[in-house]
Design an enzyme around this catalytic site. Structure first.
Site, PDB file in Angstrom:
ATOM      1  N   LYS A  32      14.144 -55.029 -20.930  1.00  0.00           N
ATOM      2  CA  LYS A  32      14.735 -55.668 -22.117  1.00  0.00           C
ATOM      3  C   LYS A  32      15.144 -57.108 -21.797  1.00  0.00           C
ATOM      4  O   LYS A  32      14.853 -58.029 -22.558  1.00  0.00           O
ATOM      5  CB  LYS A  32      15.970 -54.877 -22.569  1.00  0.00           C
ATOM      6  CG  LYS A  32      16.790 -55.591 -23.620  1.00  0.00           C
ATOM      7  CD  LYS A  32      18.026 -54.812 -24.022  1.00  0.00           C
ATOM      8  CE  LYS A  32      19.243 -55.084 -23.194  1.00  0.00           C
ATOM      9  NZ  LYS A  32      19.930 -56.352 -23.471  1.00  0.00           N
ATOM     10  N   ASN A  33      15.805 -57.293 -20.662  1.00  0.00           N
ATOM     11  CA  ASN A  33      16.354 -58.612 -20.361  1.00  0.00           C
ATOM     12  C   ASN A  33      15.302 -59.638 -19.967  1.00  0.00           C
ATOM     13  O   ASN A  33      15.603 -60.824 -19.833  1.00  0.00           O
ATOM     14  CB  ASN A  33      17.426 -58.515 -19.265  1.00  0.00           C
ATOM     15  CG  ASN A  33      18.710 -57.907 -19.794  1.00  0.00           C
ATOM     16  OD1 ASN A  33      18.834 -57.628 -20.992  1.00  0.00           O
ATOM     17  ND2 ASN A  33      19.672 -57.704 -18.904  1.00  0.00           N
ATOM     18  N   CYS A  89      27.564 -57.297 -26.929  1.00  0.00           N
ATOM     19  CA  CYS A  89      28.490 -56.292 -26.395  1.00  0.00           C
ATOM     20  C   CYS A  89      29.884 -56.880 -26.226  1.00  0.00           C
ATOM     21  O   CYS A  89      30.042 -58.028 -25.828  1.00  0.00           O
ATOM     22  CB  CYS A  89      28.025 -55.838 -25.011  1.00  0.00           C
ATOM     23  SG  CYS A  89      26.693 -54.655 -25.044  1.00  0.00           S
ATOM     24  N   ARG A  93      32.783 -64.117 -23.044  1.00  0.00           N
ATOM     25  CA  ARG A  93      31.404 -64.622 -23.015  1.00  0.00           C
ATOM     26  C   ARG A  93      31.221 -65.933 -23.796  1.00  0.00           C
ATOM     27  O   ARG A  93      30.570 -65.981 -24.828  1.00  0.00           O
ATOM     28  CB  ARG A  93      30.433 -63.551 -23.538  1.00  0.00           C
ATOM     29  CG  ARG A  93      30.453 -62.315 -22.687  1.00  0.00           C
ATOM     30  CD  ARG A  93      29.475 -61.286 -23.174  1.00  0.00           C
ATOM     31  NE  ARG A  93      28.244 -61.280 -22.403  1.00  0.00           N
ATOM     32  CZ  ARG A  93      27.251 -60.416 -22.627  1.00  0.00           C
ATOM     33  NH1 ARG A  93      27.329 -59.558 -23.591  1.00  0.00           N
ATOM     34  NH2 ARG A  93      26.166 -60.450 -21.889  1.00  0.00           N
ATOM     35  N   VAL A 147      22.862 -66.262 -16.352  1.00  0.00           N
ATOM     36  CA  VAL A 147      21.473 -65.897 -16.595  1.00  0.00           C
ATOM     37  C   VAL A 147      20.978 -66.596 -17.867  1.00  0.00           C
ATOM     38  O   VAL A 147      19.962 -67.288 -17.873  1.00  0.00           O
ATOM     39  CB  VAL A 147      21.344 -64.356 -16.734  1.00  0.00           C
ATOM     40  CG1 VAL A 147      19.932 -63.963 -17.132  1.00  0.00           C
ATOM     41  CG2 VAL A 147      21.755 -63.672 -15.438  1.00  0.00           C
ATOM     42  N   ASP A 171      25.276 -54.713 -14.605  1.00  0.00           N
ATOM     43  CA  ASP A 171      24.684 -53.792 -15.582  1.00  0.00           C
ATOM     44  C   ASP A 171      24.506 -52.375 -15.024  1.00  0.00           C
ATOM     45  O   ASP A 171      24.084 -51.481 -15.755  1.00  0.00           O
ATOM     46  CB  ASP A 171      23.329 -54.330 -16.071  1.00  0.00           C
ATOM     47  CG  ASP A 171      23.506 -55.482 -17.047  1.00  0.00           C
ATOM     48  OD1 ASP A 171      24.637 -55.729 -17.481  1.00  0.00           O
ATOM     49  OD2 ASP A 171      22.489 -56.136 -17.371  1.00  0.00           O
ATOM     50  N   ARG A 212      19.993 -49.878 -28.178  1.00  0.00           N
ATOM     51  CA  ARG A 212      19.764 -51.302 -27.950  1.00  0.00           C
ATOM     52  C   ARG A 212      18.999 -51.525 -26.647  1.00  0.00           C
ATOM     53  O   ARG A 212      18.292 -52.523 -26.520  1.00  0.00           O
ATOM     54  CB  ARG A 212      21.100 -52.057 -27.879  1.00  0.00           C
ATOM     55  CG  ARG A 212      21.834 -52.126 -29.199  1.00  0.00           C
ATOM     56  CD  ARG A 212      23.045 -53.023 -29.084  1.00  0.00           C
ATOM     57  NE  ARG A 212      22.678 -54.218 -28.325  1.00  0.00           N
ATOM     58  CZ  ARG A 212      23.491 -54.872 -27.506  1.00  0.00           C
ATOM     59  NH1 ARG A 212      24.718 -54.469 -27.340  1.00  0.00           N
ATOM     60  NH2 ARG A 212      23.079 -55.936 -26.866  1.00  0.00           N
TER      61      ARG A 212
HETATM   62  C1  UD1 Z   1      22.715 -61.432 -18.991  1.00  0.00           C
HETATM   63  C2  UD1 Z   1      22.178 -60.069 -19.312  1.00  0.00           C
HETATM   64  C3  UD1 Z   1      23.290 -59.020 -19.226  1.00  0.00           C
HETATM   65  C4  UD1 Z   1      23.958 -59.093 -17.858  1.00  0.00           C
HETATM   66  C5  UD1 Z   1      24.389 -60.521 -17.527  1.00  0.00           C
HETATM   67  C6  UD1 Z   1      24.912 -60.670 -16.113  1.00  0.00           C
HETATM   68  C7  UD1 Z   1      20.372 -60.473 -20.875  1.00  0.00           C
HETATM   69  C8  UD1 Z   1      19.839 -60.345 -22.251  1.00  0.00           C
HETATM   70  N1  UD1 Z   1      21.630 -60.088 -20.659  1.00  0.00           N
HETATM   71  O1  UD1 Z   1      23.714 -61.731 -19.958  1.00  0.00           O
HETATM   72  O2  UD1 Z   1      22.703 -57.732 -19.418  1.00  0.00           O
HETATM   73  O3  UD1 Z   1      25.107 -58.260 -17.844  1.00  0.00           O
HETATM   74  O4  UD1 Z   1      23.281 -61.424 -17.670  1.00  0.00           O
HETATM   75  O5  UD1 Z   1      23.975 -60.258 -15.202  1.00  0.00           O
HETATM   76  O6  UD1 Z   1      19.676 -60.895 -19.985  1.00  0.00           O
HETATM   77  N2  UD1 Z   1      29.568 -67.541 -18.980  1.00  0.00           N
HETATM   78  C9  UD1 Z   1      30.398 -68.591 -19.248  1.00  0.00           C
HETATM   79  N3  UD1 Z   1      29.925 -69.606 -20.039  1.00  0.00           N
HETATM   80  C10 UD1 Z   1      28.661 -69.610 -20.539  1.00  0.00           C
HETATM   81  C11 UD1 Z   1      27.802 -68.525 -20.238  1.00  0.00           C
HETATM   82  C12 UD1 Z   1      28.281 -67.508 -19.447  1.00  0.00           C
HETATM   83  O7  UD1 Z   1      31.549 -68.626 -18.800  1.00  0.00           O
HETATM   84  O8  UD1 Z   1      28.301 -70.561 -21.245  1.00  0.00           O
HETATM   85  C13 UD1 Z   1      30.066 -66.440 -18.136  1.00  0.00           C
HETATM   86  C14 UD1 Z   1      30.082 -65.087 -18.847  1.00  0.00           C
HETATM   87  O9  UD1 Z   1      31.224 -64.923 -19.650  1.00  0.00           O
HETATM   88  C15 UD1 Z   1      30.064 -64.136 -17.666  1.00  0.00           C
HETATM   89  C16 UD1 Z   1      29.180 -64.877 -16.640  1.00  0.00           C
HETATM   90  O10 UD1 Z   1      29.186 -66.247 -17.047  1.00  0.00           O
HETATM   91  O11 UD1 Z   1      31.356 -63.999 -17.143  1.00  0.00           O
HETATM   92  C17 UD1 Z   1      27.762 -64.390 -16.548  1.00  0.00           C
HETATM   93  O12 UD1 Z   1      27.186 -64.358 -17.834  1.00  0.00           O
HETATM   94  P1  UD1 Z   1      25.626 -64.587 -18.091  1.00  0.00           P
HETATM   95  O13 UD1 Z   1      24.917 -64.535 -16.786  1.00  0.00           O
HETATM   96  O14 UD1 Z   1      25.467 -65.807 -18.918  1.00  0.00           O
HETATM   97  O15 UD1 Z   1      25.270 -63.309 -18.955  1.00  0.00           O
HETATM   98  P2  UD1 Z   1      24.228 -63.223 -20.134  1.00  0.00           P
HETATM   99  O16 UD1 Z   1      23.113 -64.167 -19.892  1.00  0.00           O
HETATM  100  O17 UD1 Z   1      24.925 -63.243 -21.427  1.00  0.00           O
END
Ligand code: UD1
Length: 430
Positions: free
Chosen positions: A22-23, A126, A131, A175, A317, A409
């Site tokens: 999915k990711n 979620c 986030r 990510v 995850d 999902r």
């Molecule tokens: C992706 C994955 C999710 C996984 C996560 C961490 C997908 C679709 N989802 O989510 O399943 O749990 O990586 O491996 O691929 N953050 C900030 N500011 C930002 C962006 C992120 O502070 O602008 C923080 C987030 O709150 C969190 C951390 O960075 O604490 C990591 O988040 P991130 O790697 O961005 O997660 P996602 O890409 O949303």
């Protein structure tokens, strides 16, 4: 609302086909916005999040054909989908679409790169922490984007002549922000250097696809990614990599119930830290030509401490699923969550099954118990819900998991895959 009823106690034995990730599928689908040619993705999982993103992409002008057909039908496991975005018809991603899934915010990168502007609602997804999107905005600003946040929307505009290559070092690994910056930089003028980039296999998969589309990217999978901008991208054909989270989830289910299962079509190299942890907990794991074989025979589950970290560390995850496993260990384990601040919502639900878990800040102390007993529980987010399923498989009696739309999902045909291996799991629709 659907529920899942589990009668626990059976070992798992058989074969489980692992779906496309999915990711990886989500950012790959979003990359179709970068070209007017057709992007063909194979092995796209059939999941609610994928369907939601299809609606969002359709709103921007992406024409979708699933397995060669433009009208949608009930599909098998693996789907091949053609995405064609001749022109972007709308650069706004509205609240009612974006609020349902956080990753839909990522369209901001390609829209900005191709059209020079994007107006995207702040995301939902979620409920596992605040986030924020600050890292996305800082990264895009480093490419010259002019940003405004107002009324729940981010409006981004590229300078005249388009985005410009830039240098950005992420203060925290993200990510999503790495995906977005990499996509945006493919069409920028000049070279972009992204430092402290995420190294997840899904980043590498997106980079491979973008390269097949004509992008010039090096370093994906390391902390520094370099993107040399090109004037346009073409179509390509790309196969979505296997889902490492689904792989790890079923591996933990087998470790929990005991048994012998082949996880078909997956690759242990995608989740080494999780597999090493499972080995310490007592599972035997071997890579075969067709997949990953997971066995636990007779021996008990050993307590193991983990701390979640960005790749290649233990993935957040899989934290909830591992906690479910540790509830049955022969001692005390400590689970520390460092990625999301509110990702322990499964704790109180696991407690309903008899687990003994205490929380102190970002750390959970899990004291293994001799037995879990079935109970009604509530799914709260995607990964938490599947941890309840795993616990239910090992619990005595009946466990009813409510609010399973979270599971839909991210887990393709979960009941069917488990039932094929001897579990007693059924969906109850009302
Ligand atoms: C992706 C994955 C999710 C996984 C996560 C961490 C997908 C679709 N989802 O989510 O399943 O749990 O990586 O491996 O691929 N953050 C900030 N500011 C930002 C962006 C992120 O502070 O602008 C923080 C987030 O709150 C969190 C951390 O960075 O604490 C990591 O988040 P991130 O790697 O961005 O997660 P996602 O890409 O949303």
């Amino acid at each position: 609302m659907d529920r899942i009823r589990i009668s626990g106690g059976n070992e798992l034995r058989g074969t489980i086909p692992i779906s496309g990730a999915k990711n990886a599928a989500l950012p790959l689908m979003i990359a179709s916005l970068l070209t007017s040619d057709t992007l063909t993705l194979e092995n796209v999982p059939h999941l609610a999040d994928v369907e939601q993103l299809l609606r969002i992409l359709g709103n921007h002008g992406v024409d979708v054909a699933v397995n060669g057909r433009r009208e949608r039908q009930e599909e098998g496991y693996s789907r091949t989908i053609n995405f064609t975005c001749r022109t972007i018809v709308d650069t706004t991603a509205p609240y009612d679409l974006v609020s349902k899934m956080r990753a839909s915010f990522w369209v901001i990168g390609p829209l900005l790169a191709r059209e020079g502007r994007a107006r995207v609602s702040l995301p939902g997804g979620c409920a596992i922490g605040t986030r924020p999107v600050d890292l996305f905005l800082d990264g895009l600003q480093a490419l010259g984007a002019i940003l405004d946040v107002d009324g729940g929307y981010v409006t981004a505009t590229a300078p005249k002549g388009g985005l410009v290559g830039g240098h950005y070092s992420f203060p925290k690994v993200s990510v999503g922000a790495t995906h977005v910056m990499m996509m945006a930089a493919t069409l920028a003028n000049g070279t972009t250097v992204i430092e402290n980039a995420a190294r997840e296999p899904e980043i590498v998969d997106l980079a491979k696809c973008l390269i097949a589309m004509g992008a010039k990217i090096s370093g994906a999978g390391t902390k520094t990614i370099t993107v040399e901008g090109v004037t346009s991208l073409s179509g390509a054909r790309h196969r979505v990599l296997p889902d490492r989270i689904e792989t790890g989830t079923y591996a933990m289910a087998v470790a929990m119930t005991g048994g012998d299962v082949l996880l078909e079509g997956t690759d242990g190299a995608l989740l080494e830290s999780a597999l090493d942890t499972l080995r310490l907990a007592g599972a035997e794991i071997t890579q075969t030509e067709t997949g990953l074989r997971v066995v636990r025979n007779g021996n008990g589950i050993q307590p193991v401490d983990i701390t979640t970290e960005p790749f290649p560390g233990f993935p957040t995850d899989l934290q909830a699923q591992f906690m479910a496993l540790m509830t049955r260990s022969s001692g005390v384990s400590h689970i520390t969550e460092t990625i999301f601040e509110n990702r322990f919502m499964h704790v109180q639900e696991l407690a309903r099954l008899g687990a003994r878990i205490s929380l102190s800040g970002q750390m959970a102390r899990v004291e293994g118990v001799g037995r879990l007993t079935g109970a009604p529980v509530m799914a709260t987010d995607l990964r938490a819900s599947v941890s309840l399923v795993i616990a239910g498989l090992a619990a005595e009696g009946e466990t009813m998991v409510n609010r399973v739309y979270h599971l839909d999902r991210g887990f393709e045909r979960l009941e069917e895959k488990l039932t094929r291996c001897g579990a007693v799991v059924e969906r109850v629709s009302e």
